[in-house]
Design a protein around this motif. Structure first.
Motif, PDB file in Angstrom:
ATOM      1  N   ARG A  67       0.788  -1.244   0.057  1.00 49.26           N
ATOM      2  CA  ARG A  67       0.028  -0.040  -0.048  1.00 49.26           C
ATOM      3  C   ARG A  67       0.899   1.421  -0.003  1.00 49.26           C
ATOM      4  O   ARG A  67       0.613   2.290  -0.856  1.00 49.26           O
ATOM      5  CB  ARG A  67      -0.797  -0.081   1.220  1.00 49.26           C
ATOM      6  N   THR A  68       1.908   1.274   0.737  1.00 49.81           N
ATOM      7  CA  THR A  68       2.728   2.307   1.017  1.00 49.81           C
ATOM      8  C   THR A  68       3.324   2.513  -0.431  1.00 49.81           C
ATOM      9  O   THR A  68       3.450   3.930  -0.933  1.00 49.81           O
ATOM     10  CB  THR A  68       3.985   2.061   1.991  1.00 49.81           C
ATOM     11  N   TYR A  69       3.858   1.546  -1.081  1.00 52.20           N
ATOM     12  CA  TYR A  69       4.418   1.756  -2.493  1.00 52.20           C
ATOM     13  C   TYR A  69       3.514   2.195  -3.376  1.00 52.20           C
ATOM     14  O   TYR A  69       3.762   3.175  -4.237  1.00 52.20           O
ATOM     15  CB  TYR A  69       4.969   0.461  -2.951  1.00 52.20           C
ATOM     16  N   ALA A  70       2.152   1.701  -3.327  1.00 57.33           N
ATOM     17  CA  ALA A  70       1.305   2.065  -4.479  1.00 57.33           C
ATOM     18  C   ALA A  70       0.859   3.775  -4.358  1.00 57.33           C
ATOM     19  O   ALA A  70       0.759   4.378  -5.172  1.00 57.33           O
ATOM     20  CB  ALA A  70       0.091   1.070  -4.288  1.00 57.33           C
ATOM     21  N   LEU A  71       0.743   4.136  -2.904  1.00 55.66           N
ATOM     22  CA  LEU A  71       0.506   5.539  -2.713  1.00 55.66           C
ATOM     23  C   LEU A  71       1.617   6.118  -3.044  1.00 55.66           C
ATOM     24  O   LEU A  71       1.471   7.580  -3.575  1.00 55.66           O
ATOM     25  CB  LEU A  71       0.113   5.709  -1.167  1.00 55.66           C
ATOM     26  N   ALA A  72       2.894   5.982  -2.814  1.00 53.87           N
ATOM     27  CA  ALA A  72       4.019   6.770  -3.217  1.00 53.87           C
ATOM     28  C   ALA A  72       4.034   6.917  -4.650  1.00 53.87           C
ATOM     29  O   ALA A  72       4.327   8.044  -5.148  1.00 53.87           O
ATOM     30  CB  ALA A  72       5.011   5.956  -2.646  1.00 53.87           C
ATOM     31  N   GLN A 448     -11.804   2.192  -3.945  1.00 52.34           N
ATOM     32  CA  GLN A 448     -11.186   1.551  -4.908  1.00 52.34           C
ATOM     33  C   GLN A 448      -9.594   1.249  -3.831  1.00 52.34           C
ATOM     34  O   GLN A 448      -9.090   2.055  -3.296  1.00 52.34           O
ATOM     35  CB  GLN A 448     -10.447   2.107  -5.811  1.00 52.34           C
ATOM     36  N   MET A 449      -9.563   0.012  -3.491  1.00 48.70           N
ATOM     37  CA  MET A 449      -8.595  -0.407  -2.693  1.00 48.70           C
ATOM     38  C   MET A 449      -7.082  -0.277  -3.706  1.00 48.70           C
ATOM     39  O   MET A 449      -7.156  -0.636  -4.708  1.00 48.70           O
ATOM     40  CB  MET A 449      -8.603  -2.027  -2.101  1.00 48.70           C
ATOM     41  N   MET A 450      -6.048   0.027  -2.695  1.00 52.33           N
ATOM     42  CA  MET A 450      -5.008   0.333  -3.254  1.00 52.33           C
ATOM     43  C   MET A 450      -4.095  -1.101  -3.591  1.00 52.33           C
ATOM     44  O   MET A 450      -3.481  -1.160  -4.454  1.00 52.33           O
ATOM     45  CB  MET A 450      -4.007   1.434  -2.780  1.00 52.33           C
ATOM     46  N   ALA A 451      -4.351  -1.890  -2.581  1.00 50.91           N
ATOM     47  CA  ALA A 451      -3.568  -3.322  -2.624  1.00 50.91           C
ATOM     48  C   ALA A 451      -4.359  -4.282  -1.794  1.00 50.91           C
ATOM     49  O   ALA A 451      -5.182  -3.894  -1.044  1.00 50.91           O
ATOM     50  CB  ALA A 451      -2.156  -2.932  -1.990  1.00 50.91           C
ATOM     51  N   PRO A 452      -4.347  -5.398  -2.285  1.00 49.59           N
ATOM     52  CA  PRO A 452      -5.046  -6.546  -1.651  1.00 49.59           C
ATOM     53  C   PRO A 452      -4.827  -6.524   0.007  1.00 49.59           C
ATOM     54  O   PRO A 452      -3.955  -6.408   0.331  1.00 49.59           O
ATOM     55  CB  PRO A 452      -4.733  -7.820  -2.340  1.00 49.59           C
ATOM     56  N   ARG A 453      -5.604  -6.821   0.766  1.00 53.23           N
ATOM     57  CA  ARG A 453      -5.423  -7.006   2.137  1.00 53.23           C
ATOM     58  C   ARG A 453      -4.888  -8.166   2.337  1.00 53.23           C
ATOM     59  O   ARG A 453      -4.946  -9.385   1.935  1.00 53.23           O
ATOM     60  CB  ARG A 453      -6.906  -7.252   3.044  1.00 53.23           C
TER      61      ARG A 453
END
Length: 454
Positions: A67-72, A448-453
């Protein structure tokens, strides 16, 4: 960090569909997801800036922090890890290259390898660990040397703000399990790796995530220096009262702050979580950030990177070169010190003066770096209530979250099921509470989810 000027407006609204209390990463992430789904929300923050105390520019592992990577990437703040210039320091040992281990003797090295392997294995099992055994007792039972026992104590102080004799094995392993095991936790704590291909960094340091998130929100969403003191909730919605005298109205409220913030708010009618918060308050760990500014980077002149760890009982656990843009200026160089544990708690709660705290921190810096440390030009303490304890004081992590009660929902990094107390956990908690609130409002579907849980 100061907000972008477009995030604040002169006439600030006092009503919204959802009001989020706390402008940390989880609260801002929840606000962004809610706004993207059409909900009108406000974020109330008691301090003068957004974000947590995470000012250091550590690295993140791609596998562990999706999630941190996708948001960055989304926010345009993704950076490559920058190789440390100079050696790292573990208090009491010779400086060492970042891709190497401290120069432990053979007995200590073997003991460290064994304890790390055992704790990592235990943290990845589904067994129910004992609640009446402490981390100190566990490592002792496996024959840890004195040095390795101190290192385990360093881990618990860094993660929980508590010494290893005050952290249960169950609590420790639960936290490690939420992060993918002890080795993943240590990788994040150290923030260093010789395999840059699997790691990434945040431009300007991890607190830029909060700043960038706040700049994506609608103007006027974040209102600083609005300390919420009382929340009334019922069938007709929620009313929030701030110390400033302002009154706010919302259909739903999200508490997205640390335990001490939540427990300091009067909630009417009372909720079950408040009883747990009150019982746990005295057991809460302590961890805060102190930035020490110098007129020259003396550590670089000694061939050091500025990365260090305190081991022998002083208040400092971690030292990193600071990347705080709100205090750094030409001619000033800062080291950011994580000050954690029972001794650190006493420094703030025993009415010790700022000058006395500064003296103790300077003395411990000297002990860590093995020589005289130049006199600081300025010492900057975090402006939060010290009991907030930073992002990793999570000995009561489960108590900080919980199911929604009435109109009150819960977020915060401590409420996450993954990477509790870290940016990744905060993002997961923010996403989760946004989905929960949208479902309660009857508008679930646009998020929209950024990454799967995990």
């Amino acid at each position: 960090m100061p907000l972008h000027r477009d995030s604040l407006i002169a006439t600030q609204p006092r009503a919204a569909d959802v009001i989020i209390v706390g402008a940390g990463v989880s609260g801002l992430q929840a606000a962004l997801k809610l706004q993207q789904s059409g909900a009108f929300c406000l974020v109330l923050e008691e301090s003068g800036r957004v974000g947590s105390q995470a000012f250091t520019n550590g690295t993140f592992h791609l596998e562990h922090h999706p999630r941190t990577y996708a948001l960055a990437v989304e926010l345009g703040i993704l950076d490559e890890p920058h190789p440390a210039q100079g050696k790292a320091v573990l208090e009491g040992f010779a400086a060492f290259d970042h891709h190497e281990q401290p120069a432990l003797n053979a007995e200590d090295a073997a003991s460290l390898l064994q304890i790390k392997a055992i704790l990592d294995t235990l943290s990845l099992r589904n067994d129910t660990p004992p609640t009446d055994v402490t981390v100190e007792q566990l490592v002792d039972s496996y024959g840890a040397t004195e040095v390795v026992a101190r290192m385990a104590n360093l881990w618990t102080r860094t993660i929980f703000g508590l010494s290893s004799h005050n952290v249960s094995v169950a609590q420790f392993l639960s936290h490690c399990a939420s992060c993918g095991g002890l080795l993943a936790v240590l990788d994040t704590i150290n923030g260093l790796s010789d395999d840059d291909a699997d790691h990434f960094a945040i431009t300007g340091g991890s607190n830029q995530i909060a700043t960038a998130l706040s700049q994506r929100l609608s103007p006027g969403t974040v209102q600083l220096r609005q300390k919420v003191t009382h929340i009334e909730h019922g069938a007709n919605g929620c009313t929030l009262y701030a110390e400033s005298g302002a009154t706010f109205r919302a259909t739903k409220v999200v508490l997205a702050g640390a335990l001490s913030m939540c427990s300091a708010i009067q909630i009417t009618p009372g909720i079950a979580a408040a009883t747990v918060w009150e019982a746990a308050r005295d057991e809460q760990g302590f961890s805060t950030t102190v930035d020490v500014l110098f007129d020259h980077p003396w550590w670089q002149r000694r061939g050091l990177s500025g990365h260090a760890q305190g081991l022998t009982g002083g208040p400092i656990t971690q030292v990193r070169p600071s990347c705080r843009t709100d205090i750094d200026s030409p001619g000033l160089y800062a080291l950011s010190c994580q000050v954690s544990g029972e001794q650190a708690r006493g420094m703030w709660l025993w009415l010790m003066s700022a000058e006395e705290r500064e003296t103790l921190i300077a003395q411990h810096l000297g002990a860590i770096f093995g020589g005289d440390v130049p006199r600081a030009v300025q010492v900057v303490e975090a402006d939060e209530d010290p009991l907030v304890g930073g992002q990793r004081s999570l000995n009561v992590a489960a108590a900080a979250g919980g199911n929604a009660e009435g109109g009150v929902h819960f977020a915060g990094a401590a409420a996450s099921s993954v990477w509790r107390g870290h940016v990744e956990g905060a993002l997961a908690a923010g996403e989760g509470v946004a989905i929960e609130v949208l479902g309660a409002l009857g508008s679930l579907g646009g998020i929209q989810m950024m990454a799967p849980r995990l």
